[in-house]
Write a protein that holds these residues in place. Structure first.
Motif, PDB file in Angstrom:
ATOM      1  N   LEU A 141     -45.761 118.499-111.508  1.00 12.78           N
ATOM      2  CA  LEU A 141     -44.679 117.585-111.884  1.00 12.78           C
ATOM      3  C   LEU A 141     -44.033 116.951-110.654  1.00 12.78           C
ATOM      4  O   LEU A 141     -43.744 115.747-110.642  1.00 12.78           O
ATOM      5  CB  LEU A 141     -43.624 118.331-112.698  1.00 12.78           C
ATOM      6  CG  LEU A 141     -42.411 117.507-113.158  1.00 12.78           C
ATOM      7  CD1 LEU A 141     -42.850 116.315-113.994  1.00 12.78           C
ATOM      8  CD2 LEU A 141     -41.429 118.382-113.931  1.00 12.78           C
ATOM      9  N   ALA A 142     -43.809 117.757-109.618  1.00 15.86           N
ATOM     10  CA  ALA A 142     -43.204 117.227-108.393  1.00 15.86           C
ATOM     11  C   ALA A 142     -44.082 116.131-107.798  1.00 15.86           C
ATOM     12  O   ALA A 142     -43.583 115.083-107.362  1.00 15.86           O
ATOM     13  CB  ALA A 142     -43.000 118.350-107.383  1.00 15.86           C
ATOM     14  N   MET A 189     -32.591 119.470-108.774  1.00 15.09           N
ATOM     15  CA  MET A 189     -31.604 118.732-107.976  1.00 15.09           C
ATOM     16  C   MET A 189     -32.343 118.026-106.845  1.00 15.09           C
ATOM     17  O   MET A 189     -32.610 118.605-105.797  1.00 15.09           O
ATOM     18  CB  MET A 189     -30.567 119.702-107.409  1.00 15.09           C
ATOM     19  CG  MET A 189     -29.487 119.034-106.608  1.00 15.09           C
ATOM     20  SD  MET A 189     -28.173 120.174-106.170  1.00 15.09           S
ATOM     21  CE  MET A 189     -29.073 121.393-105.215  1.00 15.09           C
ATOM     22  N   ALA A 190     -32.770 116.804-107.061  1.00 17.54           N
ATOM     23  CA  ALA A 190     -33.582 116.084-106.076  1.00 17.54           C
ATOM     24  C   ALA A 190     -32.721 115.528-104.953  1.00 17.54           C
ATOM     25  O   ALA A 190     -31.687 114.925-105.199  1.00 17.54           O
ATOM     26  CB  ALA A 190     -34.342 114.953-106.761  1.00 17.54           C
ATOM     27  N   VAL A 191     -33.186 115.726-103.734  1.00 12.30           N
ATOM     28  CA  VAL A 191     -32.511 115.199-102.544  1.00 12.30           C
ATOM     29  C   VAL A 191     -33.472 114.259-101.849  1.00 12.30           C
ATOM     30  O   VAL A 191     -34.658 114.565-101.699  1.00 12.30           O
ATOM     31  CB  VAL A 191     -32.098 116.343-101.602  1.00 12.30           C
ATOM     32  CG1 VAL A 191     -31.472 115.782-100.341  1.00 12.30           C
ATOM     33  CG2 VAL A 191     -31.137 117.289-102.296  1.00 12.30           C
ATOM     34  N   THR A 192     -32.988 113.086-101.398  1.00  6.83           N
ATOM     35  CA  THR A 192     -33.860 112.095-100.779  1.00  6.83           C
ATOM     36  C   THR A 192     -33.372 111.718 -99.390  1.00  6.83           C
ATOM     37  O   THR A 192     -32.173 111.717 -99.125  1.00  6.83           O
ATOM     38  CB  THR A 192     -33.924 110.817-101.642  1.00  6.83           C
ATOM     39  OG1 THR A 192     -32.593 110.374-101.909  1.00  6.83           O
ATOM     40  CG2 THR A 192     -34.635 111.083-102.952  1.00  6.83           C
ATOM     41  N   LEU A 240     -39.981 122.923-103.722  1.00  8.77           N
ATOM     42  CA  LEU A 240     -41.048 121.924-103.620  1.00  8.77           C
ATOM     43  C   LEU A 240     -40.460 120.625-103.079  1.00  8.77           C
ATOM     44  O   LEU A 240     -39.336 120.258-103.409  1.00  8.77           O
ATOM     45  CB  LEU A 240     -41.664 121.672-105.001  1.00  8.77           C
ATOM     46  CG  LEU A 240     -42.312 122.881-105.681  1.00  8.77           C
ATOM     47  CD1 LEU A 240     -42.753 122.516-107.080  1.00  8.77           C
ATOM     48  CD2 LEU A 240     -43.494 123.379-104.874  1.00  8.77           C
ATOM     49  N   HIS A 241     -41.231 119.918-102.261  1.00  9.23           N
ATOM     50  CA  HIS A 241     -40.741 118.650-101.730  1.00  9.23           C
ATOM     51  C   HIS A 241     -41.907 117.713-101.434  1.00  9.23           C
ATOM     52  O   HIS A 241     -43.009 118.160-101.096  1.00  9.23           O
ATOM     53  CB  HIS A 241     -39.899 118.860-100.464  1.00  9.23           C
ATOM     54  CG  HIS A 241     -40.584 119.629 -99.386  1.00  9.23           C
ATOM     55  ND1 HIS A 241     -40.701 120.993 -99.383  1.00  9.23           N
ATOM     56  CD2 HIS A 241     -41.202 119.207 -98.246  1.00  9.23           C
ATOM     57  CE1 HIS A 241     -41.351 121.403 -98.308  1.00  9.23           C
ATOM     58  NE2 HIS A 241     -41.664 120.334 -97.610  1.00  9.23           N
ATOM     59  N   SER A 300     -36.853 116.187-102.196  1.00 10.61           N
ATOM     60  CA  SER A 300     -36.868 117.634-102.391  1.00 10.61           C
ATOM     61  C   SER A 300     -36.282 117.987-103.755  1.00 10.61           C
ATOM     62  O   SER A 300     -35.370 117.319-104.250  1.00 10.61           O
ATOM     63  CB  SER A 300     -36.062 118.324-101.285  1.00 10.61           C
ATOM     64  OG  SER A 300     -36.021 119.718-101.483  1.00 10.61           O
ATOM     65  N   PHE A 301     -36.806 119.093-104.359  1.00 10.27           N
ATOM     66  CA  PHE A 301     -36.369 119.530-105.681  1.00 10.27           C
ATOM     67  C   PHE A 301     -35.737 120.923-105.599  1.00 10.27           C
ATOM     68  O   PHE A 301     -36.051 121.708-104.700  1.00 10.27           O
ATOM     69  CB  PHE A 301     -37.556 119.565-106.650  1.00 10.27           C
ATOM     70  CG  PHE A 301     -38.261 118.250-106.783  1.00 10.27           C
ATOM     71  CD1 PHE A 301     -37.858 117.304-107.706  1.00 10.27           C
ATOM     72  CD2 PHE A 301     -39.338 117.937-105.944  1.00 10.27           C
ATOM     73  CE1 PHE A 301     -38.508 116.076-107.812  1.00 10.27           C
ATOM     74  CE2 PHE A 301     -39.989 116.723-106.042  1.00 10.27           C
ATOM     75  CZ  PHE A 301     -39.571 115.792-106.980  1.00 10.27           C
ATOM     76  N   ALA A 302     -34.859 121.215-106.529  1.00  9.86           N
ATOM     77  CA  ALA A 302     -34.197 122.518-106.557  1.00  9.86           C
ATOM     78  C   ALA A 302     -35.231 123.622-106.789  1.00  9.86           C
ATOM     79  O   ALA A 302     -36.216 123.422-107.521  1.00  9.86           O
ATOM     80  CB  ALA A 302     -33.142 122.548-107.663  1.00  9.86           C
ATOM     81  N   PRO A 303     -35.042 124.806-106.183  1.00 11.73           N
ATOM     82  CA  PRO A 303     -36.002 125.901-106.338  1.00 11.73           C
ATOM     83  C   PRO A 303     -36.209 126.273-107.804  1.00 11.73           C
ATOM     84  O   PRO A 303     -35.259 126.436-108.563  1.00 11.73           O
ATOM     85  CB  PRO A 303     -35.350 127.059-105.564  1.00 11.73           C
ATOM     86  CG  PRO A 303     -34.424 126.396-104.603  1.00 11.73           C
ATOM     87  CD  PRO A 303     -33.935 125.176-105.283  1.00 11.73           C
ATOM     88  N   GLY A 304     -37.477 126.375-108.198  1.00 13.84           N
ATOM     89  CA  GLY A 304     -37.825 126.835-109.537  1.00 13.84           C
ATOM     90  C   GLY A 304     -37.705 125.808-110.631  1.00 13.84           C
ATOM     91  O   GLY A 304     -38.024 126.096-111.796  1.00 13.84           O
TER      92      GLY A 304
END
Length: 444
Positions: free
Chosen positions: A100-101, A1-4, A130-131, A90-94
């Motif tokens: 890849l991020a 779930m990427a947040v920008t 990860l972000h 930002s990416f969802a945990p796990g």
């Protein structure tokens, strides 16, 4: 779930940096160049990027990004204003691996800014999710034009990020929740202080509890002094606190206050709602036999009495009995100004001001004193700029600091004085309305 997100870095970046970085490892400067160096150093922090394994750069070198950013600015003579833009993904945990991020972050930066701007990309591994941090130079190396962050460019950032995440099998935010509480609103609620939002929630809860249909809900809110717009053809219902002009959309108060939820709560009430309203109408007026705090207040005179009585009605005097739910509806919106009213009451008591003529005289004295001190400080600053012995210069600076402190205090008092002049007539009117209602209640 990427947040920008994306925001500008201008002047000092310490407020943003100190929030996220280790204060013992980072020091800040007033200069724009230091601000740029700080944000680049933060993004490429070795403790967060596995010894810089996950740090890349586009159109510049990761090791010399700050210097190369500066070189472009000097070349086009645009060293002022915004020094850089700081984007965040930002990416969802796990969900993603560090590799890849980082790959997605580099691909995003290349597609959006790689043809015109220098960009540093760093993937942080030090938190639960990860972000990526992307630092974009504010000046294009290609044509010297400035980077502009607009609603359209942010939408493009989000859409590109979502597409890249889908291509790599990662989730995205399908339905953003929208704007949440402001930080100031969150702090006030956490400290237990009243806000116009929880005042509106309390009023709606009270009105809904005593209503069996929408007509009764409207009547109950109207009796409490609230304005509202509950038209069936409106997409969003709104409520406005007494004394306020700006309405609040009810859905912003929480899930229980959306249009559908309010209707459901009202129509689910049984006959006990009307019984509760009838019982409240037959409450006896309280009988007091002991001397109360309000009796002591009524022994005062003039503006001091007005302010003490107002603080009492707000539940601010005495402090140990403050109960915002018992405050009159006309004063609900005033709860946010309790501390200011208390300071103004202390000023009136300390300066022994009882009427508006004395208040006007006190204001004139403050203005004259401020003008005199400002003139003295101006001449001292001129003296300190001259070639004089170091000891005299130190004395001048010390005197300037003393004057500045005194001016700060005097300006605060002047602000309180002007606020008293502006607000006291309205306060008198509200207290008269409250007294009329209390008198009617006693006569019933």
């Amino acid at each position: 779930m990427a947040v920008t997100k994306i925001w500008r870095i201008k002047g000092r970046a310490d407020k943003v940096i100190s929030y996220a970085s280790n204060i013992e490892k980072t020091s800040f400067s007033d200069s724009d160049r230091q601000a740029l160096a700080d944000v680049i150093e933060y993004a490429a922090n070795e403790d967060k990027t596995e010894r810089r394994i996950f740090v890349s750069a586009i159109n510049c070198s990761p090791a010399f990004a700050k210097d190369q950013f500066d070189t472009v600015k000097k070349r086009f003579r645009k060293e002022d204003g915004t020094v850089a833009f700081h984007a965040y993904q930002s990416f969802a945990p796990g969900e993603a691996t560090p590799e890849l991020a980082h790959e997605i972050g580099v691909a995003l930066a290349k597609e959006l800014w790689g043809d015109r701007f220098q960009v540093l990309i760093a993937t942080h591994l030090n938190t639960g999710c990860l972000h990526n941090h992307m630092v974009i130079n504010s000046i294009s190396f290609k044509d010297g034009r400035r980077f502009h962050s607009t609603a359209a460019s942010y939408r493009q950032l989000k859409e590109t990020s979502d597409r890249l995440c889908r291509e790599h099998g990662l989730s995205i935010v399908e339905e953003p929740k929208g704007r949440g509480k402001s930080y100031n609103h969150y702090q006030m609620e956490a400290a237990g202080m009243p806000t116009r939002y929880n005042a509106a929630k309390k009023a709606l809860d009270d009105a809904i509890e005593r209503s069996c249909n929408m007509q009764e809900l409207r009547a109950n809110l109207r009796s409490m002094g609230y304005q509202f717009s509950f038209a069936p053809n409106r997409k969003y219902w709104t409520i406005t606190l007494p004394g306020w002009k700006k309405p609040i959309r009810t859905y912003r108060l929480g899930e229980e206050y959306s249009r559908e939820a309010i209707e459901q709560r009202v129509f689910s009430n049984g006959s006990e709602a009307r019984t509760l309203r009838i019982k409240e109408g037959y409450k006896n007026a309280p009988q007091y036999t002991l001397r109360r705090r309000v009796d002591k207040i009524m022994g005062r005179t003039g503006l001091e009495k007005l302010y003490l009585r107002y603080c009492y009605e707000l539940g601010y005097l005495p402090r140990y009995r403050q109960n915002t739910s018992k405050v009159h509806s006309l004063l609900k919106d005033e709860l946010l100004r309790c501390d200011m009213y208390s300071a103004e009451a202390k000023l009136l008591s300390r300066e022994k001001i009882t009427n508006r003529e004395q208040l006007a005289g006190h204001r004139q004295k403050l203005e004259a004193r401020i003008e005199s001190l400002e003139e003295s400080r101006y001449h001292l600053r001129l003296t300190a700029k001259r070639k004089i012995p170091e000891e005299e210069k130190i004395l001048c600076k010390s005197r300037i600091a003393d004057i500045s402190r005194e001016l700060k205090e005097l300006r605060h008092k002047l602000k309180l004085t002007k606020d008293i002049e502006a607000r006291s007539p309205a306060m008198e009117e509200k207290l008269k309305e409250i007294e009329k209602e209390q008198h009617k209640e006693v006569q019933r």
